[in-house]
Write an enzyme that holds these catalytic residues in place. Structure first.
Site, PDB file in Angstrom:
ATOM      1  N   ASP A  12       0.819  -1.220   0.000  1.00 36.08           N
ATOM      2  CA  ASP A  12       0.000   0.000   0.000  1.00 36.08           C
ATOM      3  C   ASP A  12       0.850   1.266   0.000  1.00 36.08           C
ATOM      4  O   ASP A  12       0.649   2.162  -0.818  1.00 36.08           O
ATOM      5  CB  ASP A  12      -0.914   0.047   1.235  1.00 36.08           C
ATOM      6  CG  ASP A  12      -2.026  -0.989   1.182  1.00 36.08           C
ATOM      7  OD1 ASP A  12      -2.341  -1.468   0.075  1.00 36.08           O
ATOM      8  OD2 ASP A  12      -2.569  -1.314   2.260  1.00 36.08           O
ATOM      9  N   ARG A  93       0.554   4.342  16.955  1.00 34.23           N
ATOM     10  CA  ARG A  93       0.104   5.359  15.991  1.00 34.23           C
ATOM     11  C   ARG A  93       0.394   6.788  16.414  1.00 34.23           C
ATOM     12  O   ARG A  93       0.867   7.587  15.600  1.00 34.23           O
ATOM     13  CB  ARG A  93      -1.385   5.205  15.675  1.00 34.23           C
ATOM     14  CG  ARG A  93      -1.762   3.873  15.060  1.00 34.23           C
ATOM     15  CD  ARG A  93      -0.956   3.579  13.833  1.00 34.23           C
ATOM     16  NE  ARG A  93      -1.285   2.278  13.286  1.00 34.23           N
ATOM     17  CZ  ARG A  93      -0.564   1.653  12.375  1.00 34.23           C
ATOM     18  NH1 ARG A  93       0.534   2.189  11.907  1.00 34.23           N
ATOM     19  NH2 ARG A  93      -0.921   0.472  11.931  1.00 34.23           N
ATOM     20  N   ASP A 122      -7.106   3.084  12.842  1.00 28.34           N
ATOM     21  CA  ASP A 122      -5.825   3.775  12.722  1.00 28.34           C
ATOM     22  C   ASP A 122      -5.935   5.141  12.056  1.00 28.34           C
ATOM     23  O   ASP A 122      -5.216   6.066  12.395  1.00 28.34           O
ATOM     24  CB  ASP A 122      -4.812   2.879  12.010  1.00 28.34           C
ATOM     25  CG  ASP A 122      -4.370   1.738  12.913  1.00 28.34           C
ATOM     26  OD1 ASP A 122      -4.366   1.943  14.144  1.00 28.34           O
ATOM     27  OD2 ASP A 122      -4.048   0.658  12.403  1.00 28.34           O
ATOM     28  N   SER A 174      -3.948  -9.332   7.274  1.00 25.80           N
ATOM     29  CA  SER A 174      -3.473  -7.984   7.552  1.00 25.80           C
ATOM     30  C   SER A 174      -2.764  -8.050   8.898  1.00 25.80           C
ATOM     31  O   SER A 174      -3.354  -8.440   9.905  1.00 25.80           O
ATOM     32  CB  SER A 174      -4.660  -7.028   7.601  1.00 25.80           C
ATOM     33  OG  SER A 174      -4.278  -5.874   8.298  1.00 25.80           O
TER      34      SER A 174
HETATM   35  N1  ARG Z   1      -7.651  -3.718  16.135  1.00 22.74           N
HETATM   36  C1  ARG Z   1      -6.384  -3.224  16.537  1.00 22.74           C
HETATM   37  C2  ARG Z   1      -6.456  -1.754  16.823  1.00 22.74           C
HETATM   38  O1  ARG Z   1      -7.358  -1.112  16.349  1.00 22.74           O
HETATM   39  C3  ARG Z   1      -5.284  -3.551  15.555  1.00 22.74           C
HETATM   40  C4  ARG Z   1      -5.365  -2.852  14.241  1.00 22.74           C
HETATM   41  C5  ARG Z   1      -4.365  -3.312  13.223  1.00 22.74           C
HETATM   42  N2  ARG Z   1      -4.599  -4.680  12.911  1.00 22.74           N
HETATM   43  C6  ARG Z   1      -4.159  -5.359  11.859  1.00 22.74           C
HETATM   44  N3  ARG Z   1      -4.396  -6.630  11.837  1.00 22.74           N
HETATM   45  N4  ARG Z   1      -3.542  -4.795  10.891  1.00 22.74           N
HETATM   46  O2  ARG Z   1      -5.639  -1.224  17.513  1.00 22.74           O
END
Ligand code: ARG
Length: 401
Positions: A12, A93, A122, A174
Site C-alpha cells: 500500500d 500510531r 488507525d 493484515s
Molecule cells: N484492532 C487493533 C487496533 O485497532 C489492531 C489494528 C491493526 N490490525 C491489523 N491486523 N492490521 O488497535
C-alpha cells in the site's frame, strides 16, 4: 506541494508514493519509524522508498521512546482495551503521527499522508493526533479515495510506472506488528467460529509445542518501571525483547477477541503480546501489594478510561495527560520483585515482595503473633451494618410486599 508520507515498505505505502506524486503534483518525502517490527532494516527501507520515487526518505529508530513513553505508561495504567488487548497498534500510531508532523514541519511540507483504510481505527489515531499537534497540516488518506481497490490493481499501477513493489505471495492476512505485540486479521479468521490457522502466529510458539515443564522468572520494578529480569538490569527495549523471546517460546500471550471499533463495527482480532501480557500481569500483582485499597479501586476505573482513550486515538488530548499524571502519582511505591512460573500458554504469579508492601504479617496471620484487634470488629460491624439493620427491620414489617 510537498507531502510527507508514512511509509512501511509494504504494498500500500509503496504504491502511495507515486500515486500521491501524480495526483497532487507533489514532491514526496517518506517517513518510517522503527517500533520494533521485525525485518525493518532502516537502510534497506530508505533505499526502497527512494526507488519508489520519494525525494527523501527519513527513517528513525523509535523503539526506546515507544516502550518508555507509550507502552510502559499504558501498562502502569493497567490499560487493556475491552479487558484484553494491550494495544500495541493503538499506542504506536500517536508516536508515528507525531514524528510525521515534525518531519513535515522540518521540511516545510503542506501535508502528511497515511496508508490507513477507511474502516479502521488507525485513520482516527493518525488524524486526531495530527489535528492536535499540527492543525495547519492537511492530512491525506489515499486508501480512502483511490481507485486501486484490489491488490492486483495496486501491483498493476506500480508495474506500469516501473516502480518496484514488494510482490510476496503473502497470505491474505493484515498484520501489524511491533515490539509490544502483533495483530493479525482477515482470511479465514473473518469467520468468528474458525480457529486461527496454525501458521498465523508470529511472536509465540504453539503452546502444545512449548518446552516441557516450566521456567521461573523474577521481574523487578522500580517506581512502576520494569528494570531487571532475574536480577540482571536491562533497559526498556531489552527487557521487552527478552520477555517476548522467553514467554513467546512457551506460547504465552495469545489472544483471540471480537472487539468494538471506534468507527462502529465489530471486528475479530487475533493478538500476540508475550512481554506485554507478562508485564501487565506482574505489574498488577505488585500494585495489589503496595497500593492502598481506595487508590487501587479508583485506579481500576481509570484503567478502563485510559484504555478507551488510547484506543480511540485521543493520546495527545488533555484527558490522557491528566489521567497519566494521576497514574504516575500512584507509581512511586510500585517497586519490588514479582516471581512468575512460565508454562505452556500461561504465566502464573508465584511470589511478590516489596519494601513498600502494605501486607502486615501480624494483621494477616491466623497463627501466633496475631495483632488484629478482634473486639474492635464487633463495634465496627454494629455501625457498618447499621443502615442494613434498619432496612431489614422495615422490610420484615411489610412482609412480602
Ligand atoms: N484492532 C487493533 C487496533 O485497532 C489492531 C489494528 C491493526 N490490525 C491489523 N491486523 N492490521 O488497535
Amino acid at each position: 506541494m510537498k507531502i510527507v508520507c508514512a511509509y512501511s515498505g509494504g504494498l500500500d505505502t509503496s504504491v502511495m508514493v507515486p500515486w500521491l506524486a501524480e495526483h497532487y503534483d507533489a514532491e514526496i518525502i517518506t517517513y518510517t519509524g522503527d517500533l520494533g517490527q521485525p525485518g525493518t532494516n532502516l537502510e534497506e527501507t530508505r533505499a526502497k522508498a527512494l526507488a519508489t520515487g520519494a525525494s527523501q526518505a527519513v527513517v528513525d529508530d523509535l523503539r526506546r521512546r515507544f516502550v518508555e513513553e507509550f507502552c510502559f505508561p499504558a501498562m502502569q495504567a493497567g490499560a487493556l482495551y475491552e479487558g484484553t488487548y494491550p494495544m500495541h497498534t493503538a499506542l504506536g500510531r500517536p508516536l508515528l503521527a507525531q514524528r510525521l508532523c515534525e518531519v513535515a514541519d522540518a521540511h516545510g511540507a503542506d501535508a502528511i499522508a497515511h496508508g490507513c483504510t477507511g474502516k479502521g481505527n488507525d485513520q482516527v489515531r493518525f488524524e486526531v493526533a495530527a489535528q492536535c499537534l499540527a492543525p495547519h497540516l492537511k492530512v491525506l488518506a489515499p486508501l480512502r479515495e483511490w481507485e486501486l481497490t484490489t491488490r492486483e490493481a495496486e501491483i498493476a499501477y506500480a508495474t506500469e510506472r516501473n516502480i518496484p513493489v514488494p510482490v510476496s505471495k503473502e497470505k491474505p492476512y493484515s498484520i501489524d506488528e511491533n515490539i509490544w505485540g502483533c495483530a493479525i486479521e482477515c482470511g479465514e479468521m473473518e469467520d468468528l467460529w474458525a480457529e486461527p490457522p496454525a501458521d498465523v502466529w508470529r511472536m509465540t510458539a504453539d503452546p502444545a509445542q512449548a518446552p516441557k515443564g516450566s521456567t521461573e522468572i523474577v521481574l523487578s520494578f522500580r517506581a512502576g518501571v520494569p528494570v531487571a529480569l532475574d536480577g540482571e538490569e536491562l533497559g526498556p527495549v531489552a527487557i521487552v525483547g527478552a520477555l517476548n523471546a522467553l514467554a513467546g517460546r512457551y506460547g504465552v500471550g495469545r489472544m483471540d477477541m471480537v472487539e468494538n471499533r471506534v468507527v462502529g463495527l465489530k471486528s475479530r482480532e487475533v493478538y500476540e503480546g508475550p512481554a506485554a501480557i507478562v508485564l501487565h500481569q506482574a505489574h498488577r500483582e505488585l500494585e495489589r501489594m503496595v497500593l492502598d485499597r481506595p487508590t487501587a479501586h479508583y485506579k481500576a476505573k481509570v484503567a478502563q478510561d485510559f484504555a478507551d482513550l488510547v484506543y480511540d486515538g485521543l493520546w495527545f488530548g488533555p484527558l490522557r495527560e491528566a489521567l497519566q499524571a494521576f497514574v504516575a502519582q500512584t507509581q512511586s511505591t510500585v517497586t519490588g520483585d514479582v516471581r512468575l512460573r512460565i508454562t505452556a500458554g500461561a504465566a502464573r504469579i508465584t511470589g511478590r515482595r516489596s519494601p513498600y508492601s502494605l501486607y502486615d504479617d501480624g494483621l494477616a496471620t491466623y497463627s501466633d503473633g496475631d495483632t488484629f484487634d478482634r473486639e474492635a470488629a464487633e463495634g465496627f460491624l454494629k455501625l457498618y451494618g447499621l443502615s442494613y439493620r434498619t432496612w431489614g427491620r422495615v422490610k420484615r414489617k411489610h412482609g412480602a410486599d
